[in-house]
Design an enzyme around this catalytic site. Structure first.
Site, mmCIF file in Angstrom:
data_model
loop_
_atom_site.group_PDB
_atom_site.id
_atom_site.type_symbol
_atom_site.label_atom_id
_atom_site.label_comp_id
_atom_site.label_asym_id
_atom_site.label_seq_id
_atom_site.Cartn_x
_atom_site.Cartn_y
_atom_site.Cartn_z
ATOM 1 N N ARG A 57 42.489 23.286 2.756
ATOM 2 C CA ARG A 57 42.903 23.291 1.433
ATOM 3 C C ARG A 57 42.499 24.807 0.538
ATOM 4 O O ARG A 57 43.366 25.031 -0.090
ATOM 5 C CB ARG A 57 42.332 21.917 0.454
ATOM 6 C CG ARG A 57 42.910 22.165 -0.942
ATOM 7 C CD ARG A 57 42.778 20.707 -1.886
ATOM 8 N NE ARG A 57 41.811 19.876 -1.212
ATOM 9 C CZ ARG A 57 40.425 20.127 -1.463
ATOM 10 N NH1 ARG A 57 39.955 21.161 -2.254
ATOM 11 N NH2 ARG A 57 39.543 19.190 -0.989
ATOM 12 N N LYS A 207 63.891 29.285 -1.594
ATOM 13 C CA LYS A 207 65.270 29.757 -1.863
ATOM 14 C C LYS A 207 65.536 30.996 -1.289
ATOM 15 O O LYS A 207 65.347 31.122 0.109
ATOM 16 C CB LYS A 207 65.511 29.986 -3.337
ATOM 17 C CG LYS A 207 65.130 28.749 -4.377
ATOM 18 C CD LYS A 207 66.082 27.470 -3.896
ATOM 19 C CE LYS A 207 65.324 26.148 -4.761
ATOM 20 N NZ LYS A 207 65.307 26.163 -6.225
HETATM 21 C C1 PLP Z 1 64.590 25.483 -7.066
HETATM 22 C C2 PLP Z 1 63.976 26.266 -8.248
HETATM 23 C C3 PLP Z 1 62.610 25.923 -8.731
HETATM 24 C C4 PLP Z 1 61.859 24.741 -8.265
HETATM 25 O O1 PLP Z 1 61.420 24.934 -6.881
HETATM 26 P P1 PLP Z 1 61.167 23.982 -5.575
HETATM 27 O O2 PLP Z 1 60.731 24.780 -4.647
HETATM 28 O O3 PLP Z 1 62.374 23.199 -5.849
HETATM 29 O O4 PLP Z 1 60.055 22.926 -6.212
HETATM 30 C C5 PLP Z 1 62.190 26.487 -9.583
HETATM 31 N N1 PLP Z 1 62.943 27.638 -10.228
HETATM 32 C C6 PLP Z 1 64.233 28.011 -9.999
HETATM 33 C C7 PLP Z 1 64.876 29.241 -10.794
HETATM 34 C C8 PLP Z 1 64.777 27.272 -8.597
HETATM 35 O O5 PLP Z 1 65.759 27.532 -8.447
#
Ligand code: PLP
Length: 387
Positions: A57, A207
């Site tokens: 952790r 992403k």
């Molecule tokens: C998806 C997203 C998040 C959140 O991220 P997670 O990995 O789904 O928790 C935050 N900001 C933006 C711009 C996103 O597209």
């Protein structure tokens, strides 16, 4: 790249993406950082840690490699990898804020970020004001004596709004607040918020950084060593860290970030141009189009304009939902930033949590995450989906 970082000349982004934080494995020479799937570490006598590792952790070698890579790519001194983008945001907010503090949040943002402020953080006594962050004067007007954070997404999700990071950094400095930039849509290849004066960069590494729709992760990067230590303290104290396999997948994705982003942007520019002249499309939101109100700022602070496009369809919500349903190569689904193209209806899907708020999105809006397939195939699919 040699393992002696000190002797090496400064490398370019594409080189850092592949090598930063990832010298060949000391034990075996493995060229790729191994997945250290381990929770604890043998100590050489009580407190005799090898390389500082005692419990995963607190730190894990695979995660360390990713964290050093993230710091290098964003031009920061400290990177921290989390279990998700929202876990990173939560950790940052609990590091920076105490009850009675105030934050300025954007009028267009990822729905989950708004939900975190409005439904979770607010319960702990933190006030928030929504402002149009594309207008620095509006942000200045939203400031309060206890404003500690100005939160910005640029480009924003899902309306692709553009905020001037350098101008907002100046507003934040004047107010004694931290400027936090969610750099998820651009990625560090297209935009470098720390160099423009931001204090902290946030990523959903789910992403573009991961890039293959196979991992959920988040990150924080800062150039402020003291703040980096405070965030790291909270990360360990609260525990929402990236696991070793997830960290490894994100690192693997980052190696090709530059070539993927080049193609995402190229394909999206072609698709935005097609949509802009399509008779059934009433509005296109893409910062690469000269008519976009943030085009000039985006051209100045981004390398290219990225792979996200939103557009409005003639015929209202029903027509927008039909376009989503008719698409074939564009997969109907949430998320973004993978190599495959996705289509979605923000009002009913990713942004259902902002319904009825100042961040509500148009009902006839469709959002595209343009992938790296052949652009002619993508254009043909959209044309058939639009009918
Ligand atoms: C998806 C997203 C998040 C959140 O991220 P997670 O990995 O789904 O928790 C935050 N900001 C933006 C711009 C996103 O597209």
């Amino acid at each position: 790249m040699s393992d002696q970082h000190s002797a090496a000349p400064p490398h370019h982004f594409e080189t850092l993406a592949i090598h930063a934080g990832q010298p060949a494995d000391a034990a075996t020479g493995a060229v790729v950082t191994p997945i250290y799937q381990v929770s604890t570490y043998k100590q050489d006598g009580v407190g005799g840690l090898r390389g500082g590792y005692e419990y995963s952790r607190s730190a894990n070698p695979t995660r360390t490699a990713l964290e050093q890579n993230l710091a290098a790519l964003e031009g920061g001194s400290r990177g921290l990898a989390f279990a998700s983008g929202l876990a990173a945001e939560d950790c940052l907010l609990r590091t920076l804020l105490v009850p009675g503090d105030h934050v300025v949040i954007p009028n267009d943002a990822y729905g989950g970020t708004f939900r975190l402020f409005a439904k979770v953080v607010e319960r702990w006594g933190v006030q928030w004001t929504v402002a149009d962050t594309s207008d620095p004067a509006a942000v200045r007007q939203a400031l309060q004596p206890r404003t500690k954070v100005i939160w910005v997404e640029t480009p924003s999700n899902p309306l692709l709004g553009i905020s001037d990071i350098a101008a907002l950094a100046e507003v934040a400095r004047g107010a004694g607040a931290k400027l936090v930039v969610d750099n998820t849509f651009a990625s560090p290849y297209l935009q470098q918020p720390l160099a423009l004066g931001a204090d902290v960069v946030v990523h959903s590494t789910t992403k573009y950084m991961g890039g293959h729709s196979d991992v959920v992760g988040g990150a924080l990067i800062t150039a402020d060593a003291g703040l980096g230590d405070e965030i790291a303290y909270h990360q360990n104290a609260m525990g929402a860290v990236a696991g070793p396999f997830d960290a490894w997948l994100v690192m693997r994705g980052i190696k090709t970030l530059s070539v993927r982003m080049d193609r995402h942007s190229e394909n999206a520019e072609r698709i935005a141009e097609m949509l802009a002249t399509h008779p059934r499309v009433t509005q296109v939101y893409y910062p690469g189009l000269p008519e976009h109100p943030g085009h000039k700022v985006a051209a100045a602070q981004m390398r290219t304009f990225g792979g996200m496009i939103s557009f409005r369809v003639e015929g209202g919500e029903t027509a927008a939902v039909e376009v989503c349903n008719r698409a074939e190569l564009f997969t109907l689904g949430e998320s973004l930033g993978g190599v495959e193209s996705l289509i979605e209806h923000p009002g009913r899907m990713t942004h259902a949590s902002v319904a009825g708020s100042a961040l509500e999105v148009p009902a006839d809006l469709v959002r595209l995450s343009v992938g790296i397939e052949a652009v002619s195939d993508l254009l043909a699919d959209l044309q058939q989906a639009l009918g």
